[in-house]
Design a protein around this motif. Structure first.
Motif, PDB file in Angstrom:
ATOM      1  N   ILE A 198      28.719  61.781  34.152  1.00 48.09           N
ATOM      2  CA  ILE A 198      28.329  62.783  33.161  1.00 48.09           C
ATOM      3  C   ILE A 198      27.579  62.128  32.006  1.00 48.09           C
ATOM      4  O   ILE A 198      26.573  62.652  31.508  1.00 48.09           O
ATOM      5  CB  ILE A 198      29.570  63.541  32.649  1.00 48.09           C
ATOM      6  N   GLY A 199      28.063  60.950  31.578  1.00 52.24           N
ATOM      7  CA  GLY A 199      27.371  60.231  30.510  1.00 52.24           C
ATOM      8  C   GLY A 199      25.968  59.833  30.901  1.00 52.24           C
ATOM      9  O   GLY A 199      25.023  59.974  30.117  1.00 52.24           O
ATOM     10  N   LEU A 200      25.812  59.345  32.115  1.00 49.68           N
ATOM     11  CA  LEU A 200      24.498  58.901  32.584  1.00 49.68           C
ATOM     12  C   LEU A 200      23.549  60.071  32.840  1.00 49.68           C
ATOM     13  O   LEU A 200      22.330  59.914  32.750  1.00 49.68           O
ATOM     14  CB  LEU A 200      24.655  58.085  33.877  1.00 49.68           C
ATOM     15  N   CYS A 201      24.093  61.240  33.145  1.00 48.41           N
ATOM     16  CA  CYS A 201      23.251  62.388  33.494  1.00 48.41           C
ATOM     17  C   CYS A 201      22.931  63.301  32.315  1.00 48.41           C
ATOM     18  O   CYS A 201      22.003  64.110  32.406  1.00 48.41           O
ATOM     19  CB  CYS A 201      23.917  63.226  34.594  1.00 48.41           C
ATOM     20  N   GLN A 216      33.365  74.931  28.785  1.00 48.26           N
ATOM     21  CA  GLN A 216      32.043  74.429  28.411  1.00 48.26           C
ATOM     22  C   GLN A 216      31.136  74.239  29.622  1.00 48.26           C
ATOM     23  O   GLN A 216      29.970  73.890  29.466  1.00 48.26           O
ATOM     24  CB  GLN A 216      32.175  73.091  27.668  1.00 48.26           C
ATOM     25  N   ILE A 217      31.687  74.464  30.802  1.00 49.57           N
ATOM     26  CA  ILE A 217      30.931  74.255  32.040  1.00 49.57           C
ATOM     27  C   ILE A 217      30.508  75.598  32.619  1.00 49.57           C
ATOM     28  O   ILE A 217      31.337  76.490  32.817  1.00 49.57           O
ATOM     29  CB  ILE A 217      31.765  73.495  33.082  1.00 49.57           C
ATOM     30  N   THR A 218      29.232  75.738  32.855  1.00 53.17           N
ATOM     31  CA  THR A 218      28.707  76.903  33.574  1.00 53.17           C
ATOM     32  C   THR A 218      27.885  76.363  34.738  1.00 53.17           C
ATOM     33  O   THR A 218      27.575  75.160  34.767  1.00 53.17           O
ATOM     34  CB  THR A 218      27.829  77.770  32.655  1.00 53.17           C
ATOM     35  N   PRO A 219      27.553  77.191  35.705  1.00 48.61           N
ATOM     36  CA  PRO A 219      26.786  76.665  36.833  1.00 48.61           C
ATOM     37  C   PRO A 219      25.557  75.870  36.406  1.00 48.61           C
ATOM     38  O   PRO A 219      24.634  76.402  35.784  1.00 48.61           O
ATOM     39  CB  PRO A 219      26.414  77.920  37.608  1.00 48.61           C
ATOM     40  N   TYR A 220      25.666  74.572  36.692  1.00 46.92           N
ATOM     41  CA  TYR A 220      24.579  73.616  36.524  1.00 46.92           C
ATOM     42  C   TYR A 220      24.204  73.358  35.062  1.00 46.92           C
ATOM     43  O   TYR A 220      23.078  72.960  34.756  1.00 46.92           O
ATOM     44  CB  TYR A 220      23.356  74.056  37.332  1.00 46.92           C
ATOM     45  N   THR A 238      22.880  68.618  37.775  1.00 49.44           N
ATOM     46  CA  THR A 238      22.580  68.944  39.166  1.00 49.44           C
ATOM     47  C   THR A 238      23.730  69.722  39.802  1.00 49.44           C
ATOM     48  O   THR A 238      24.866  69.689  39.324  1.00 49.44           O
ATOM     49  CB  THR A 238      22.345  67.660  39.977  1.00 49.44           C
ATOM     50  N   ARG A 239      23.419  70.412  40.869  1.00 48.14           N
ATOM     51  CA  ARG A 239      24.456  71.130  41.609  1.00 48.14           C
ATOM     52  C   ARG A 239      25.526  70.157  42.103  1.00 48.14           C
ATOM     53  O   ARG A 239      26.723  70.457  42.069  1.00 48.14           O
ATOM     54  CB  ARG A 239      23.829  71.857  42.801  1.00 48.14           C
ATOM     55  N   ASP A 240      25.091  68.973  42.576  1.00 47.00           N
ATOM     56  CA  ASP A 240      26.043  67.992  43.098  1.00 47.00           C
ATOM     57  C   ASP A 240      27.057  67.575  42.030  1.00 47.00           C
ATOM     58  O   ASP A 240      28.263  67.519  42.286  1.00 47.00           O
ATOM     59  CB  ASP A 240      25.277  66.764  43.610  1.00 47.00           C
ATOM     60  N   GLN A 244      31.410  68.420  41.474  1.00 49.80           N
ATOM     61  CA  GLN A 244      32.414  67.356  41.374  1.00 49.80           C
ATOM     62  C   GLN A 244      33.399  67.591  40.229  1.00 49.80           C
ATOM     63  O   GLN A 244      34.444  66.929  40.159  1.00 49.80           O
ATOM     64  CB  GLN A 244      31.715  66.010  41.157  1.00 49.80           C
ATOM     65  N   ILE A 245      33.106  68.516  39.335  1.00 50.38           N
ATOM     66  CA  ILE A 245      33.956  68.751  38.168  1.00 50.38           C
ATOM     67  C   ILE A 245      35.177  69.568  38.585  1.00 50.38           C
ATOM     68  O   ILE A 245      35.049  70.654  39.145  1.00 50.38           O
ATOM     69  CB  ILE A 245      33.162  69.497  37.075  1.00 50.38           C
ATOM     70  N   PRO A 246      36.388  69.055  38.338  1.00 48.93           N
ATOM     71  CA  PRO A 246      37.613  69.779  38.746  1.00 48.93           C
ATOM     72  C   PRO A 246      37.788  71.074  37.951  1.00 48.93           C
ATOM     73  O   PRO A 246      37.395  71.161  36.791  1.00 48.93           O
ATOM     74  CB  PRO A 246      38.728  68.782  38.446  1.00 48.93           C
ATOM     75  N   THR A 247      38.406  72.048  38.575  1.00 50.46           N
ATOM     76  CA  THR A 247      38.563  73.362  37.934  1.00 50.46           C
ATOM     77  C   THR A 247      40.027  73.772  37.784  1.00 50.46           C
ATOM     78  O   THR A 247      40.322  74.931  37.519  1.00 50.46           O
ATOM     79  CB  THR A 247      37.823  74.430  38.763  1.00 50.46           C
ATOM     80  N   ASP A 248      40.945  72.817  37.940  1.00 47.12           N
ATOM     81  CA  ASP A 248      42.362  73.176  37.906  1.00 47.12           C
ATOM     82  C   ASP A 248      42.946  73.217  36.491  1.00 47.12           C
ATOM     83  O   ASP A 248      43.990  73.829  36.260  1.00 47.12           O
ATOM     84  CB  ASP A 248      43.180  72.203  38.773  1.00 47.12           C
ATOM     85  N   ASN A 249      42.310  72.557  35.519  1.00 44.34           N
ATOM     86  CA  ASN A 249      42.786  72.578  34.139  1.00 44.34           C
ATOM     87  C   ASN A 249      41.616  72.834  33.199  1.00 44.34           C
ATOM     88  O   ASN A 249      40.481  72.416  33.471  1.00 44.34           O
ATOM     89  CB  ASN A 249      43.445  71.247  33.750  1.00 44.34           C
ATOM     90  N   ASN A 250      41.905  73.505  32.074  1.00 38.59           N
ATOM     91  CA  ASN A 250      40.834  73.758  31.103  1.00 38.59           C
ATOM     92  C   ASN A 250      40.337  72.451  30.510  1.00 38.59           C
ATOM     93  O   ASN A 250      39.134  72.254  30.339  1.00 38.59           O
ATOM     94  CB  ASN A 250      41.317  74.698  29.991  1.00 38.59           C
ATOM     95  N   LYS A 251      41.277  71.518  30.190  1.00 33.00           N
ATOM     96  CA  LYS A 251      40.864  70.190  29.718  1.00 33.00           C
ATOM     97  C   LYS A 251      40.622  69.322  30.939  1.00 33.00           C
ATOM     98  O   LYS A 251      41.536  69.032  31.709  1.00 33.00           O
ATOM     99  CB  LYS A 251      41.933  69.575  28.819  1.00 33.00           C
ATOM    100  N   ILE A 252      39.388  68.925  31.113  1.00 34.07           N
ATOM    101  CA  ILE A 252      38.977  68.290  32.366  1.00 34.07           C
ATOM    102  C   ILE A 252      39.551  66.885  32.512  1.00 34.07           C
ATOM    103  O   ILE A 252      40.015  66.498  33.589  1.00 34.07           O
ATOM    104  CB  ILE A 252      37.440  68.267  32.456  1.00 34.07           C
ATOM    105  N   PHE A 253      39.543  66.104  31.428  1.00 39.74           N
ATOM    106  CA  PHE A 253      40.002  64.713  31.504  1.00 39.74           C
ATOM    107  C   PHE A 253      41.283  64.532  30.693  1.00 39.74           C
ATOM    108  O   PHE A 253      41.466  65.162  29.649  1.00 39.74           O
ATOM    109  CB  PHE A 253      38.908  63.770  31.008  1.00 39.74           C
ATOM    110  N   ASN A 254      42.157  63.661  31.160  1.00 34.66           N
ATOM    111  CA  ASN A 254      43.484  63.521  30.566  1.00 34.66           C
ATOM    112  C   ASN A 254      43.629  62.317  29.643  1.00 34.66           C
ATOM    113  O   ASN A 254      44.723  61.838  29.392  1.00 34.66           O
ATOM    114  CB  ASN A 254      44.550  63.436  31.668  1.00 34.66           C
ATOM    115  N   GLY A 255      42.522  61.801  29.143  1.00 33.25           N
ATOM    116  CA  GLY A 255      42.585  60.661  28.225  1.00 33.25           C
ATOM    117  C   GLY A 255      41.203  60.085  28.007  1.00 33.25           C
ATOM    118  O   GLY A 255      40.240  60.455  28.683  1.00 33.25           O
ATOM    119  N   SER A 256      41.114  59.144  27.047  1.00 35.41           N
ATOM    120  CA  SER A 256      39.797  58.549  26.751  1.00 35.41           C
ATOM    121  C   SER A 256      39.406  57.492  27.773  1.00 35.41           C
ATOM    122  O   SER A 256      38.227  57.315  28.063  1.00 35.41           O
ATOM    123  CB  SER A 256      39.812  57.939  25.347  1.00 35.41           C
ATOM    124  N   HIS A 257      40.389  56.738  28.295  1.00 35.46           N
ATOM    125  CA  HIS A 257      40.165  55.734  29.347  1.00 35.46           C
ATOM    126  C   HIS A 257      39.102  54.697  28.955  1.00 35.46           C
ATOM    127  O   HIS A 257      38.368  54.199  29.809  1.00 35.46           O
ATOM    128  CB  HIS A 257      39.762  56.407  30.665  1.00 35.46           C
TER     129      HIS A 257
END
Length: 335
Positions: A198-201, A216-220, A238-240, A244-257
């Motif tokens: 996501i950062g690179l794109c 915050q995510i809508t198609p493409y 891109t569609r690809d 790849q973005i998960p849709t099971d939780n509203n907050k997509i990532f669980n930490g800064s990592h």
């Protein structure tokens, strides 16, 4: 100067008395203004109470007033308040009326020598840090003036910032990107690879990626909110990548990592300048965007820069940047 001619032809008398009170009056002629100035000076000499009681607020009081009236609404208001409080303490917390440009420049000298440093920070400060401190202090007085809490000249208005060398901006080559993606794929941290993609794109800041929500995510497209520039911006993907973005939780990532990303960078054998760990993804997006023929104004909108000068750091990477130098120089006409 307390007397000056205005654009309408009249003469303005303006004077700050010792206690901070400001007197402003307009006259038809300069002579009337001069006579009134003499009158005020006479009154102040024989009637000291004409100059109201001195403002006894200290610099720390101004900082607190600024914070309660404005600073707490800023995203980094608490951090800026701590910096301003440190400046207040380090300059002896003077009465605000007595705070001068010299007091601040003396403070900067002591900061540069390592004599003054915050216990929660490094001992040796950079010129950039000192410039930021000046910006925050200048903004403090300017904002208090707008709020009606300060009616005197800004004591640090005319202090110049230190000139800085242009900082090095590293970006990843295609080969380095491939190595980094492999190491992120091998990471034990779930979704680290997706964060990097996501950062690179999109050229997003790492904090913007970390705090992404499904809303915050809508198609493409990804819409970044609560950004540094306080402006929402939408970047196509891109569609690809979208799939790849998960849709099971509203907050997509669980930490800064951040540490996991640093480990991946090190395993890939990539060396970066200090302070440019996760930001290298943003630099890489912008650099490749320009190298591939992108438009600088479009890049400004994608990155969310409020000032085009910030985006212009990438202009030299455009394929045709200053290309005229090879065709319009004096030797080219002799061929």
């Amino acid at each position: 100067m307390s007397i000056r001619k205005q654009t309408n032809g009249k003469w303005l008398f303006e004077k700050y008395l010792e206690g901070g009170r400001r007197i402003r009056r307009t006259f038809t002629t300069k002579g009337e203004a001069l006579a009134y100035e003499s009158y005020i000076e006479e009154q102040a000499a024989i009637k000291p109470w004409v100059a109201e009681k001195q403002d006894r607020r200290r610099l720390s009081d101004l900082v607190n007033t600024w914070y309660l009236s404005h600073g707490k609404t800023l995203r980094d208001g608490d951090r800026v308040k701590k910096i301003l409080e440190f400046i207040s303490e380090s300059t002896g917390n003077p009465i605000a009326d007595n705070f001068t440009a010299k007091l601040f420049t003396d403070y900067r000298k002591r900061r540069m020598s390592g004599e003054l440093y915050r216990t929660d920070s490094v001992k040796t400060v950079s010129l950039r840090t000192l410039n930021l401190e000046l910006v925050y202090l200048r903004a403090l007085f300017n904002e208090l003036d707008r709020l009606g809490e300060w009616n005197k000249p800004n004591p640090v208005q005319n202090i110049k910032q230190f000139r800085l060398d242009e900082s090095e901006m590293s970006f990843l080559s295609n080969d380095q990107i491939k190595l980094l993606l492999i190491e992120c794929q091998n990471s034990s941290v779930t979704n680290l690879l997706l964060m990097v993609k996501i950062g690179l794109c999109t050229g997003a800041r790492w904090s913007e990626i970390v705090n992404l929500k499904l809303s915050q995510i809508t198609p493409y497209k990804i819409t970044y909110t609560k950004t540094k520039g306080r402006r929402n911006r939408t970047v196509p993907i891109t569609r690809d990548l979208y799939e790849q973005i998960p849709t099971d939780n509203n907050k997509i990532f669980n930490g800064s990592h951040t540490q996991a990303f640093k480990n991946a960078i090190e395993r890939a054998g990539i060396e970066l300048p200090n302070g440019q760990l996760t930001h290298v993804l943003r630099h890489t997006f912008a650099s490749h965007f320009m190298m591939n023929g992108g438009n600088i104004l479009v890049l400004q909108k994608i990155l969310g820069h409020t000032d085009i000068k910030t985006t212009m750091r990438y202009a030299h990477l455009a394929p045709d940047h200053l290309e005229e130098a090879t065709t319009l120089n004096p030797l080219s006409s002799l061929k």
